[in-house]
Enzyme design. Structure first.
Site, PDB file in Angstrom:
ATOM      1  N   HIS A  40       0.856  -1.199   0.000  1.00  0.00           N
ATOM      2  CA  HIS A  40       0.000   0.000   0.000  1.00  0.00           C
ATOM      3  C   HIS A  40       0.887   1.243   0.000  1.00  0.00           C
ATOM      4  CE1 HIS A  40       1.214  -0.488   4.179  1.00  0.00           C
ATOM      5  NE2 HIS A  40       1.192   0.838   4.193  1.00  0.00           N
ATOM      6  N   HIS A  85       5.406   6.343  -1.559  1.00  0.00           N
ATOM      7  CA  HIS A  85       6.196   5.140  -1.844  1.00  0.00           C
ATOM      8  C   HIS A  85       5.426   3.903  -1.397  1.00  0.00           C
ATOM      9  CE1 HIS A  85       6.944   5.723   2.443  1.00  0.00           C
ATOM     10  NE2 HIS A  85       7.146   4.427   2.490  1.00  0.00           N
TER      11      HIS A  85
END
Ligand code: 3AM
Length: 187
Positions: free
Chosen positions: A41, A128
């Protein structure tokens, strides 16, 4: 409850990233905890322990923010590490390209959380996807540059309030609520 706000990734993107992790794993060897495919995620904001009665206030803030913030188009075209590839502690997939929608969403969330009494984060989040955590920081520069980075752009249409339960086998994530970005239908 241990909570965080994140952007969930579609199944095909997680599968592709898991493929990148598998290739990196052969280079990095032992002492690395890999994030399992289903848990991949993009974190927006870690909240830590939150009393269950505060979930409604968080959901209200998230609803309002999501309505006025755009969907996030995120490039995943680079592998990197925090704090640096030479002293890697966290290995990630991300991009060098700026992502104004992510920045705006994270900023709006931070302001709302500060208004709710959360302590303001000193640093703005960097978009990220964490692929791995190294128990002992080490030089991963060669491994990172030997694996072809994922080359894709994903459009993320909702913000998720996620619960994290820590387990010896690794964290278990449960989406509590999803908030459609841009006022359009979410997942
Ligand atoms: O997706 P990433 O790796 O950026 O590192 C944890 C993960 O972020 C971070 O919250 C996300 C979901 O677990 N996290 C966990 N504990 C944290 C803490 N005490 C934390 N971030 C800040 N402080």
């Amino acid at each position: 409850m241990r909570l965080f706000f994140c952007l969930e990734l579609p199944e095909d993107v997680r599968a592709k990233l898991a493929g990148v992790s598998a290739r990196l794993a052969t280079r990095l060897g032992t002492g690395v905890r890999w994030v399992v495919q289903e848990n991949l995620h993009v974190t927006l904001r870690f909240l830590g322990e939150v009393a269950p009665e505060h979930q409604d206030a968080l959901a209200e803030a998230a609803t309002r923010i999501a309505e006025s913030e755009a969907r996030v188009r995120l490039a995943l075209d680079r592998l990197g590490a925090f704090p640096t590839p030479r002293r890697a502690r966290v290995v990630w997939a991300g991009s060098e390209a700026p992502c104004p929608a992510f920045k705006s969403l994270a900023g709006a969330l931070e302001d709302a959380l500060t208004a709710l009494g959360f302590e303001r984060e000193a640093r703005a989040p960097v978009p990220h996807v964490t692929l791995a955590r190294l128990r002992i920081p080490r030089d991963a520069a060669a491994a990172l540059s030997s694996v072809r980075p994922p080359a894709m752009t994903v459009e993320l249409a909702s913000l998720t309030l996620m619960r994290s339960e820590l387990d010896p086998q690794g964290p278990r994530y449960t989406p509590l609520e999803r908030f459609a970005l841009g006022g359009e239908d979410g997942v």
